[in-house]
Design a protein around this motif. Structure first.
Motif, mmCIF file in Angstrom:
data_model
loop_
_atom_site.group_PDB
_atom_site.id
_atom_site.type_symbol
_atom_site.label_atom_id
_atom_site.label_comp_id
_atom_site.label_asym_id
_atom_site.label_seq_id
_atom_site.Cartn_x
_atom_site.Cartn_y
_atom_site.Cartn_z
ATOM 1 N N ASN A 191 35.943 30.939 52.978
ATOM 2 C CA ASN A 191 37.038 31.350 52.103
ATOM 3 C C ASN A 191 37.571 30.184 51.271
ATOM 4 O OD1 ASN A 191 38.367 33.734 51.312
ATOM 5 N ND2 ASN A 191 40.229 33.090 52.376
ATOM 6 N N LEU A 192 37.580 28.993 51.853
ATOM 7 C CA LEU A 192 37.976 27.824 51.058
ATOM 8 C C LEU A 192 36.977 27.603 49.926
ATOM 9 C CD1 LEU A 192 39.169 25.256 53.751
ATOM 10 C CD2 LEU A 192 40.497 26.052 51.798
ATOM 11 N N ILE A 212 36.148 19.343 49.747
ATOM 12 C CA ILE A 212 37.112 19.833 50.740
ATOM 13 C C ILE A 212 36.693 19.317 52.102
ATOM 14 C CG2 ILE A 212 37.816 21.893 52.042
ATOM 15 C CD1 ILE A 212 37.987 23.410 49.435
ATOM 16 N N ARG A 261 35.257 29.854 48.473
ATOM 17 C CA ARG A 261 35.545 30.888 47.474
ATOM 18 C C ARG A 261 36.720 30.499 46.604
ATOM 19 N NH1 ARG A 261 35.804 34.830 51.783
ATOM 20 N NH2 ARG A 261 33.755 35.792 51.753
ATOM 21 N N LYS A 262 37.787 30.100 47.328
ATOM 22 C CA LYS A 262 39.070 29.858 46.675
ATOM 23 C C LYS A 262 38.971 28.716 45.674
ATOM 24 C CE LYS A 262 42.781 29.750 49.594
ATOM 25 N NZ LYS A 262 43.820 29.094 50.417
ATOM 26 N N PHE A 263 38.129 27.737 45.953
ATOM 27 C CA PHE A 263 38.152 26.560 45.073
ATOM 28 C C PHE A 263 37.071 26.589 43.990
ATOM 29 C CE2 PHE A 263 35.881 22.322 46.357
ATOM 30 C CZ PHE A 263 34.699 22.950 46.715
ATOM 31 N N HIS A 319 33.082 32.248 39.967
ATOM 32 C CA HIS A 319 33.253 33.716 39.995
ATOM 33 C C HIS A 319 33.320 34.284 38.576
ATOM 34 C CE1 HIS A 319 34.096 33.173 44.163
ATOM 35 N NE2 HIS A 319 35.298 32.701 43.997
ATOM 36 N N ARG A 320 33.901 33.464 37.687
ATOM 37 C CA ARG A 320 34.234 33.955 36.345
ATOM 38 C C ARG A 320 33.040 34.578 35.630
ATOM 39 N NH1 ARG A 320 35.076 36.158 32.666
ATOM 40 N NH2 ARG A 320 36.332 35.793 30.801
ATOM 41 N N PRO A 365 36.878 29.112 41.154
ATOM 42 C CA PRO A 365 37.121 30.231 40.230
ATOM 43 C C PRO A 365 36.133 30.199 39.065
ATOM 44 C CG PRO A 365 38.813 28.540 39.975
ATOM 45 C CD PRO A 365 38.009 28.183 41.193
ATOM 46 N N SER A 416 33.157 37.454 46.998
ATOM 47 C CA SER A 416 34.238 37.991 47.830
ATOM 48 C C SER A 416 33.623 38.872 48.915
ATOM 49 C CB SER A 416 35.220 38.775 46.959
ATOM 50 O OG SER A 416 34.549 39.830 46.314
ATOM 51 N N THR A 417 34.432 39.226 49.911
ATOM 52 C CA THR A 417 33.864 39.890 51.097
ATOM 53 C C THR A 417 33.183 41.219 50.767
ATOM 54 O OG1 THR A 417 36.050 40.827 51.559
ATOM 55 C CG2 THR A 417 35.422 38.838 52.776
ATOM 56 N N PHE A 418 33.872 42.075 50.038
ATOM 57 C CA PHE A 418 33.263 43.377 49.741
ATOM 58 C C PHE A 418 31.979 43.189 48.931
ATOM 59 C CE2 PHE A 418 37.721 44.470 50.475
ATOM 60 C CZ PHE A 418 37.565 45.456 51.428
ATOM 61 N N GLU A 462 37.940 39.058 57.995
ATOM 62 C CA GLU A 462 37.046 39.044 56.824
ATOM 63 C C GLU A 462 35.803 39.897 57.075
ATOM 64 O OE1 GLU A 462 35.921 35.691 54.547
ATOM 65 O OE2 GLU A 462 37.803 34.628 54.864
ATOM 66 N N GLY A 479 35.121 43.110 43.121
ATOM 67 C CA GLY A 479 35.195 41.779 43.707
ATOM 68 C C GLY A 479 34.653 40.745 42.758
ATOM 69 N N ALA A 480 34.406 39.567 43.322
ATOM 70 C CA ALA A 480 33.856 38.479 42.525
ATOM 71 C C ALA A 480 32.507 38.076 43.104
ATOM 72 C CB ALA A 480 34.805 37.295 42.541
#
Lengths: 443, 126, 547
Positions: free
Chosen positions: C68-69, C330, C71-73, C78-79, C75, C99-101, C131, C92-93
């Motif tokens: 998830n970290l 990270i 994913r979060k860092f 995903h864009r 963007p 993302s999970t789904f 998740e 989702g992305a």
């Protein structure tokens, strides 16, 4: 695993209960509950804020479960009205979630997806800029237990945990003895950097007073020193901190064994915002060339971290998300709530467990008051008062079970103290999502 | 007297306690409309604890009471010209600018205000 | 929910039941494969199609705090790859860490129905389980990190092996995990406690403990075997990613002393050469050892060119990789349990090391005598996204394509390997083994990975195509527990998958030992640490302890 012991017929003791008031999410509460009165009469181990949290969340059964335009209605009527408002809106926004369980947050994001709505948490006016810093430069971080076990250097920068997170120092980071910190407080150095002295300054070994709005320059000065550079006198003029003090600070940071920088709104709500957070993350990253160093934003509300976490796993983004194209997009400044409202764009709002009317900027509040609003809150607030549909909810942690994420992303379970006659956020969200789906199918 | 100062909204334990009691209750309202001013600034402006003062930001103004800011005795706190008040409806009223510089976050802790006081009793009631 | 169904006219690839492309009917009733169904049962005509069990992924990073970290860092990643919702599915992305789904839907689109998350500290058990609940379609489970557990280190130091085993069993129950995971055993203690130092050899002393990684490895392999876990200890070896590390890998496999162990993403641990200098291929040495030692299984951890993310509990490794480009990084320390490092990464054809890693992975596939013990993975997203599987399958099945791809890589690195000499081509049955039958068998999921009577009706039907990559990119039909949810390449339902866990018996007295340790060194209450049974619905897979 059953932690409840019947002490007297109508008194129940709940051990290992969790306080969800602030981001510390302490899970060692021992609550004495008067089940007849539906209130907590004692909260052992709680801090001053936690004591107030538990004492003041008794149940006021005289309150209606739901109101439309201030008039009492049934839960079903209110859900129907809320669904209609959201389905009929062209630009609905969903905001809040920081005082809600992760189970309710997951359902909230589902609702946003279904509505093609905008969704944002209180993070955007809290540690949102920290999230942007993370996206830009990464973040070395840790769980709180590792701070307890290893940190011989604790820096509080632009935050005042002694007032806002009273047990952060006493229970997790400064006072306790840890695996490699046998003497507790004595084995640690505490440094406080702020524009003013606070109650946190009183527990610090070193206080560095920085001029308001110059944290970035001070962080950058430290980076220069940690990377082997030299400072010229402009840094002293800009930050108000003498060069020798900055040099001393840098050498202390480099020479510890395991250091942590906690920081707060003093960095995210002032000039520089996400640049400040990035600079702080980069300082910690640089320090890892010399020693082990981590950072941790001191998160505010009980489950604001959960809101970031849940939105990240369901959408890929932590806050400021818009579904209007049928998939999530993320853009701080564009899809963050203050901006949408200030631009006068949203035409309906669903506020879950937060109070923007009491703390947003004035132009944002003005627009919010103009549009139909739905609110979820256990207590009357300026936001619930301005809402067209207002739900009275059970209080998470006190009345409802579930999970919350502590400021260090550790999931903590809730052990409710007593039952509330009011529904939880999730109890409302589930039928609301169902009703929205029905209305959308009929469109 | 009138002076321009920097208002930094913040949180206090007292405000945290009061908000649990209820945001529509007097304790919360009192805590979130009392500004903390350094003693030497109070002296210069001729203010005493409990005096009413006016804060003005752009076209917005509020009347609040004031008290001296507690400073740590351990250190030399040199900040003058900065005043502090817990977040709440009063600080929101002074946040006249919703601009976030593309971040989602307004300049919440950096409000330039004009401070005027002490106010006479009748003026502060109005 | 799932009524009866008959699949007719399809070519069946079910290696577990020795069916290799024969045309047969598959009958489905109540989510299971059955002997027969009534004549008037609805049919899927799979003429011109290939029928396989649903794919089973033994090692991917799809959920939990580290994923998830990551994913979060990102963007920015995903864009460019949004994942729109449909009438049946969530949006989702996408990108390297979807993302999970979206993760669930994308795996399912490739024909996968079971995926195991590879590494989560037990302190984050609730997080990963939440998740996984939100990971669409798939059946799943996760491996819990135990190789850097301070309490277990202490037990080992004192030689209290019985308590060690009881504690591991307690931890598996408390975290609702599927098996024991080791990542760079002993390494985190150095990282967190000794100013970012690391440990490379398995006979070095672990910082502040009087034990070595070898002891940790041996003890956890033995414990997994003694507890009779359906899948043995799952090991990310020490010294991963460093030149010359193949000896560490051989030492680790030898430490099993004949007992079952799974070495994960072994490609990353098959390097010769001097530390700090360019690596060479030791695929042959590693393959030979595995070919001769039936107690050892492995997944490859193939590197695919393009974007990846290094996300690992091996924090020193991520720190080393950060120095390659100094991009965002990270690190996340977990008290008493783990470290973690994450950096975005890209494998490039012109880079010597990247080509070498790519070639070593393929060598390992092509040299494996027993495909049942050398299964497919990219260590998603470390070696590249799972979305690369169809391309990887083509590389294995199509020698000409392999040669064509090899022409574009770093030739110095390529020619230092034996890849061009390996003419082997995987058959469809080999692919069915390494992507389905073998991982299911290695996981001990008896009802997965095959199409025999009694198996879960998790079934994938591909259009037979010349271009293997295209064929495996989008399944025409996919069924989960007998319910068709992809029909003619489109989602028509959104079934909810299961979460598997193990629950080995243990002596409750061990809690009296662990509790005081928690009171002293953890930041959560001992009683709040185990995941409540009410938190998430799981299915317990039986264990068969050694008496």
């Amino acid at each position: 695993m059953d932690s409840s012991v019947a002490a007297e017929p109508n008194i129940r003791v709940v051990k290992n209960a969790t306080c969800t008031f602030c981001g510390c999410v302490c899970d060692d509460m021992e609550l004495t509950v008067d089940l007849d009165q539906k209130r907590i009469i004692k909260a052992k181990n709680a801090c001053v804020l936690g004591k107030a949290w538990f004492a003041e969340h008794s149940v006021d059964e005289s309150r209606p479960v739901a109101m439309i335009e201030g008039k009492e209605v049934s839960l079903e009527e209110a859900i129907n009205e809320a669904a209609k408002i959201l389905v009929n809106a062209r630009f609905p926004i969903i905001y809040g979630m920081s005082n809600s369980t992760s189970e309710a947050q997951r359902e909230t994001v589902k609702m946003a997806d279904l509505l093609s709505a905008n969704i944002d948490s209180t993070s955007s006016v809290c540690h949102g800029p920290t999230g942007m810093g993370l996206q830009g430069v990464g973040e070395p971080t840790t769980t709180l237990g590792e701070v307890k076990n290893r940190a011989d250097m604790v820096v509080y920068w632009g935050c005042n945990p002694s007032d806002c997170h009273p047990r952060l120092s006493t229970h997790y980071t400064v006072n306790p003895k840890g695996m490699y910190i046998p003497n507790g407080r004595k084995d640690r150095t505490v440094i406080n950097v702020d524009v003013r002295s606070t109650t946190t300054t009183n527990i610090a070994d070193v206080f560095v007073q920085v001029k308001p709005g110059s944290d970035f320059e001070l962080l950058w000065a430290l980076r220069i020193l940690v990377r082997g550079g030299k400072l010229n006198s402009t840094f002293e003029e800009q930050t108000g901190v003498p060069i020798d003090v900055i040099e001393n600070l840098a050498s202390r940071l480099m020479s510890c064994n395991y250091g942590i920088l906690f920081f707060g709104m003093g960095l995210t709500m002032t000039r520089g915002r996400h640049y400040n957070a990035s600079a702080l993350h980069m300082l910690a990253t640089d320090l890892n060339e010399h020693t082990h160093f981590v950072v941790k934003p001191a998160r505010g509300h009980g489950n604001v971290t959960g809101a970031d976490t849940v939105m990240s796993w369901q959408t890929g983004y932590p806050f400021g998300i818009n579904f209007n194209r049928g998939y999530p997009r993320h853009e701080p400044g564009e899809f963050t709530t203050t901006d949408i409202l200030t631009r006068g764009e949203a035409d309906a709002a669903c506020i879950i467990a937060s109070d923007p009317i009491a703390n947003f900027a004035k132009p944002a509040i003005e627009h919010l008051k103009k549009i139909p609003m739905i609110s979820f809150d256990p207590k009357p607030t300026p936001t619930s008062q301005a809402a067209r549909v207002a739900f009275t909810t059970a209080c998470y942690g006190i009345n409802t079970p579930g999970t919350v994420y502590r400021m260090d992303d550790i999931p903590i379970p809730l052990r409710p103290a007593f039952e509330s006659p009011f529904p939880s956020d999730l109890d409302i969200l589930k039928p609301l999502v169902k009703r929205i789906r029905e209305l959308k199918r009929a469109q | 007297m009138t002076e321009t100062m920097l208002l930094v909204p913040m949180r206090t334990a007292k405000q945290g306690v009061a908000l649990n009691q209820g945001k529509l209750k007097d304790a919360y309202k009192r805590e979130t409309s009392t500004v903390e001013i350094k003693q030497e600034d109070m002296d210069r402006l001729g203010l005493k604890t409990g005096d009413r003062i006016r804060l003005r930001a752009g076209t917005e103004e509020v009347v609040v009471s004031c008290k001296p800011r507690k400073v740590s005795k351990k250190v030399q706190d040199t900040a003058t010209g900065i005043i502090f008040m817990p977040y709440g409806p009063t600080t929101s009223a002074l946040m006249t600018d919703g601009d976030t510089a593309g971040t989602g976050m307004p300049d919440s802790k950096h409000l330039i205000v004009e401070i005027e006081g002490p106010l006479a009793q009748e003026e502060s009631d109005g | 929910m799932s009524s009866a169904l008959r699949i007719v006219n399809g070519k069946i690839h079910d290696p577990a039941n020795n069916i290799d492309g024969q045309v047969r009917d598959i009958c489905i009733q109540d989510g299971k494969i059955v002997e027969s169904v009534p004549a008037d049962t609805p049919k899927i005509d799979a003429h011109g199609m290939v029928v396989m069990p649903g794919g089973v992924d033994i090692h991917s990073h799809i959920a939990g705090p580290k994923t998830n970290l990551a994913r979060k860092f990102q963007p920015e990643d995903h864009r460019y790859d949004p994942h729109p919702g449909t009438e049946f599915t969530r949006s989702g992305a996408g990108g390297i860490v979807p993302s999970t789904f979206a993760t669930g839907y994308r795996f399912a689109t490739l024909g996968y129905t079971t995926v195991m998350e590879a590494a989560v500290p037990p302190l984050s058990a609730r997080h990963v389980l939440e998740e996984l609940e939100d990971t669409a379609i798939l059946d799943k489970g996760y491996y819990v990190l135990m190789g850097n557990n301070s309490f277990l280190h202490r037990m080992l130091e004192k030689g209290r092996m019985e308590e060690f085993r009881e504690a591991v069993a307690w931890w598996l129950n408390a975290s609702k995990a599927y098996t024991i995971k080791l990542v760079c055993p002993g390494g985190d203690e150095q990282w967190k406690g000794d100013k970012n130092a690391t440990i490379n050899q398995i006979d070095e002393k672990i910082h502040s403990f009087d034990i070595t990684p070898r002891q940790v490895i041996k003890a956890l392999i033995d414990t997994a075997n003694d507890l009779g876990l359906p899948h043995p200890a799952h090991i990310h070896c020490n010294n991963l990613g460093h030149s010359g590390n193949y000896t560490t890998t051989l030492d680790t496999m030898r430490a099993a002393e004949g007992r079952k162990a799974h070495i994960t993403h072994i490609q990353f641990n098959s390097y010769g050469g001097e530390p700090g200098k360019n690596p060479t291929s030791k695929a042959k040495e590693i393959s030979d050892f595995i070919n001769e030692n039936p107690n050892i299984s492995a997944d490859v951890g193939q590197v695919m060119f393009g974007k990846s993310v290094s996300m690992t509990a091996d924090a020193p490794l991520a720190w080393m990789l950060r120095h390659v480009k100094e991009r965002k990084w990270i690190n996340c320390d977990t008290e008493c349990e783990s470290g973690c490092g994450i950096i975005p990464f890209e494998y490039q054809q012109h880079v010597y090391t990247h080509t070498l890693q790519w070639a070593i992975g393929l060598e390992l596939f092509l040299m494996a005598k027993d495909p049942w013990r050398m299964v497919l993975s990219t260590d998603h997203p470390n070696g590249g996204s799972f979305m690369n599987y169809p391309r990887l399958i083509r590389l294995l099945m199509d020698r000409d394509f392999r040669k064509q791809e090899a022409a574009a890589v770093n030739q110095k690195a390529l020619l230092s390997t034996s890849l061009l000499d390996l003419d082997r081509e995987y058959s469809l049955n080999d692919i069915a083994i390494v992507t389905r039958a073998a991982p299911a068998r290695l996981l001990g999921l008896k009802h997965k990975g095959h199409l025999g009577v009694g198996a879960d009706a998790d079934i994938t039907i591909y259009d037979e195509q010349e271009n293997i990559e295209e064929m495996f990119k989008t399944a025409r039909y996919v069924l989960k527990d007998g319910q068709m949810f992809i029909k003619n390449h489109e989602f028509c339902a959104d079934p909810v998958g299961r979460i598997f866990q193990v629950a080995p018996d243990y002596d409750k007295k061990i809690e009296d030992e662990i509790r005081p340790f928690f009171d002293q060194y953890y930041s959560v209450q001992f009683d709040n640490y185990p995941v409540f049974d009410t938190h998430v619905e799981t299915e317990i897979v039986p264990t068969y302890p050694v008496q």
